[in-house]
Design an enzyme around this catalytic site. Structure first.
Site, PDB file in Angstrom:
ATOM      1  N   SER A 128       0.868  -1.188   0.000  1.00  9.06           N
ATOM      2  CA  SER A 128       0.000   0.000   0.000  1.00  9.06           C
ATOM      3  C   SER A 128       0.900   1.232   0.000  1.00  9.06           C
ATOM      4  CB  SER A 128      -0.841  -0.003   1.287  1.00  9.06           C
ATOM      5  OG  SER A 128      -1.497   1.229   1.484  1.00  9.06           O
TER       6      SER A 128
ATOM      7  N   TYR B  49      -1.335  -0.528  10.827  1.00  5.83           N
ATOM      8  CA  TYR B  49      -1.543  -0.879   9.406  1.00  5.83           C
ATOM      9  C   TYR B  49      -0.269  -0.580   8.622  1.00  5.83           C
ATOM     10  CZ  TYR B  49      -3.769  -1.072   4.766  1.00  5.83           C
ATOM     11  OH  TYR B  49      -4.095  -1.379   3.455  1.00  5.83           O
TER      12      TYR B  49
HETATM   13  P1  NDP Z   1     -11.645  -5.794   0.478  1.00  2.76           P
HETATM   14  O1  NDP Z   1     -12.102  -5.659   1.897  1.00  2.76           O
HETATM   15  O2  NDP Z   1     -12.626  -5.627  -0.609  1.00  2.76           O
HETATM   16  O3  NDP Z   1     -10.922  -7.196   0.276  1.00  2.76           O
HETATM   17  C1  NDP Z   1     -10.180  -7.817   1.271  1.00  2.76           C
HETATM   18  C2  NDP Z   1     -10.096  -9.289   0.934  1.00  2.76           C
HETATM   19  O4  NDP Z   1      -9.268  -9.933   1.910  1.00  2.76           O
HETATM   20  C3  NDP Z   1     -11.452  -9.972   0.950  1.00  2.76           C
HETATM   21  O5  NDP Z   1     -11.532 -10.894  -0.095  1.00  2.76           O
HETATM   22  C4  NDP Z   1     -11.439 -10.694   2.289  1.00  2.76           C
HETATM   23  O6  NDP Z   1     -12.217 -11.879   2.186  1.00  2.76           O
HETATM   24  C5  NDP Z   1      -9.973 -11.030   2.416  1.00  2.76           C
HETATM   25  N1  NDP Z   1      -9.606 -11.307   3.793  1.00  2.76           N
HETATM   26  C6  NDP Z   1      -9.650 -10.475   4.858  1.00  2.76           C
HETATM   27  N2  NDP Z   1      -9.293 -11.142   5.959  1.00  2.76           N
HETATM   28  C7  NDP Z   1      -9.020 -12.414   5.577  1.00  2.76           C
HETATM   29  C8  NDP Z   1      -8.615 -13.586   6.268  1.00  2.76           C
HETATM   30  N3  NDP Z   1      -8.430 -13.610   7.586  1.00  2.76           N
HETATM   31  N4  NDP Z   1      -8.437 -14.720   5.547  1.00  2.76           N
HETATM   32  C9  NDP Z   1      -8.645 -14.731   4.222  1.00  2.76           C
HETATM   33  N5  NDP Z   1      -9.029 -13.662   3.509  1.00  2.76           N
HETATM   34  C10 NDP Z   1      -9.208 -12.511   4.198  1.00  2.76           C
HETATM   35  O7  NDP Z   1     -10.451  -4.758   0.340  1.00  2.76           O
HETATM   36  P2  NDP Z   1      -9.362  -4.471  -0.816  1.00  2.76           P
HETATM   37  O8  NDP Z   1      -9.666  -5.198  -2.039  1.00  2.76           O
HETATM   38  O9  NDP Z   1      -9.199  -3.017  -0.831  1.00  2.76           O
HETATM   39  O10 NDP Z   1      -8.059  -5.078  -0.103  1.00  2.76           O
HETATM   40  C11 NDP Z   1      -7.198  -5.993  -0.723  1.00  2.76           C
HETATM   41  C12 NDP Z   1      -5.761  -5.673  -0.338  1.00  2.76           C
HETATM   42  O11 NDP Z   1      -5.424  -4.404  -0.892  1.00  2.76           O
HETATM   43  C13 NDP Z   1      -5.501  -5.577   1.152  1.00  2.76           C
HETATM   44  O12 NDP Z   1      -4.265  -6.212   1.449  1.00  2.76           O
HETATM   45  C14 NDP Z   1      -5.392  -4.074   1.393  1.00  2.76           C
HETATM   46  O13 NDP Z   1      -4.585  -3.774   2.502  1.00  2.76           O
HETATM   47  C15 NDP Z   1      -4.766  -3.637   0.089  1.00  2.76           C
HETATM   48  N6  NDP Z   1      -4.925  -2.210  -0.225  1.00  2.76           N
HETATM   49  C16 NDP Z   1      -6.156  -1.640  -0.336  1.00  2.76           C
HETATM   50  C17 NDP Z   1      -6.282  -0.289  -0.584  1.00  2.76           C
HETATM   51  C18 NDP Z   1      -7.601   0.405  -0.623  1.00  2.76           C
HETATM   52  O14 NDP Z   1      -7.630   1.651  -0.589  1.00  2.76           O
HETATM   53  N7  NDP Z   1      -8.725  -0.293  -0.734  1.00  2.76           N
HETATM   54  C19 NDP Z   1      -5.089   0.548  -0.809  1.00  2.76           C
HETATM   55  C20 NDP Z   1      -3.848  -0.162  -0.713  1.00  2.76           C
HETATM   56  C21 NDP Z   1      -3.776  -1.489  -0.444  1.00  2.76           C
HETATM   57  P3  NDP Z   1     -13.104 -12.571   3.336  1.00  2.76           P
HETATM   58  O15 NDP Z   1     -13.660 -11.482   4.185  1.00  2.76           O
HETATM   59  O16 NDP Z   1     -14.141 -13.329   2.543  1.00  2.76           O
HETATM   60  O17 NDP Z   1     -12.168 -13.483   4.059  1.00  2.76           O
END
Ligand code: NDP
Length: 249
Positions: free
Chosen positions: A143, A156
């Site tokens: 990020s 974070y």
């Molecule tokens: P979302 O919340 O849409 O997606 C997060 C994903 O991670 C979901 O599929 C969720 O699935 C999964 N997840 C969370 N916890 C777990 C767990 N314990 N085990 C397995 N899967 C897990 O957010 P984003 O798409 O934005 O996030 C994706 C990545 O991008 C993250 O690493 C985030 O830090 C990073 N990011 C996001 C930014 C933003 O502004 N949105 C900016 C920079 C980086 P489920 O709940 O079904 O397990």
């Protein structure tokens, strides 16, 4: 469907929403067989069914990446079903934000387990197969918070700076095995991530800030990931830092 990734197998963690979901579709559209992993099986089934409806192959892996053994199992299930794993996209993550002085440390511990330790466990499980074939690609989603630390994002940022540091050390350990490592560092992306911040004032401030700009969309990040994994074998894109045009920090 184009065929840049024909015969390649990918595992996308956190593929039930947001960036991971978009990446699973994009990799499948480029010809890869894709395993989609996360905790919400119903959402994963919907992603897999759409990939199949578009003529691709998909595998659903229900796993909690905050639990080391489950992160490892996700890799092994993918290898068992598809015979190999070429591209691991370590995307699963959460963003819990609040001031340090009032932080719920149990929640922060869980964030470290998901964002850092789960990513490390999945990576470690993927390496033996990649090393044996002298080929593989690890794509870690960090990020801008892994480059710039801001108030309320102390833990974070610690996880995302951690992903950046881990990735660079990893690259130096495995480049001789022809395994590539790429880090993607997006700024604000419009996803569900902010729904789970867990601190009302911080959540409101972040949502207000995000809505002041034209946010990145998950597809924008997925395109960057596809760019990384479709380079010729001698090219390793080490890092992509990408922000909304309207984002300063
Ligand atoms: P979302 O919340 O849409 O997606 C997060 C994903 O991670 C979901 O599929 C969720 O699935 C999964 N997840 C969370 N916890 C777990 C767990 N314990 N085990 C397995 N899967 C897990 O957010 P984003 O798409 O934005 O996030 C994706 C990545 O991008 C993250 O690493 C985030 O830090 C990073 N990011 C996001 C930014 C933003 O502004 N949105 C900016 C920079 C980086 P489920 O709940 O079904 O397990």
């Amino acid at each position: 469907m184009d065929h840049a990734l024909k015969n390649r197998v990918a595992l996308v963690t956190g593929a039930s929403s947001g960036i991971g979901e978009a990446t699973a579709f994009a990799l499948a559209a480029a010809g890869a067989r894709v395993a989609v992993a996360a905790r919400r099986r119903d959402r994963l089934e919907a992603v897999a069914n759409k990939i199949r409806a578009d003529g691709g192959e998909a595998l659903v892996v229900e796993a909690d990446f905050g639990v080391e053994a489950q992160a490892q199992r996700a890799v092994h299930e993918t290898e068992k079903a598809f015979g190999r794993l070429d591209i691991l996209v370590n995307n699963a993550g959460v963003m819990y934000l609040e001031p340090v002085i009032e932080a719920d440390l149990a929640r922060w511990r869980r964030m470290v387990e998901i964002n850092v330790l789960g990513l490390i466990a999945a990576t470690q499980a993927a390496l033996p197969g990649m090393r044996a074939r002298g080929d593989g690609h690890i794509v870690n989603i960090a990020s801008t918070a892994g480059r710039v630390a801001t108030p309320t994002a102390a833990a974070y940022a610690a996880t995302k700076f951690g992903v950046v540091g881990f990735s660079e050390a990893l690259r130096k350990e495995i480049y001789r095995d022809r395994i590539r490592v790429s880090v993607i560092e997006p700024g604000v992306v419009e996803t569900e991530l902010r729904d789970h911040i867990g601190h009302d004032a911080t959540q409101k401030a972040i949502n207000d800030w995000a809505s002041s700009m034209r946010q990145l969309q998950s597809d924008d990040v997925a395109r960057a990931i596809v760019f990384c994994v479709t380079q010729p074998p001698h090219v390793c894109i080490n890092e992509i830092l990408m922000r909304p045009t309207d984002q300063e920090r």
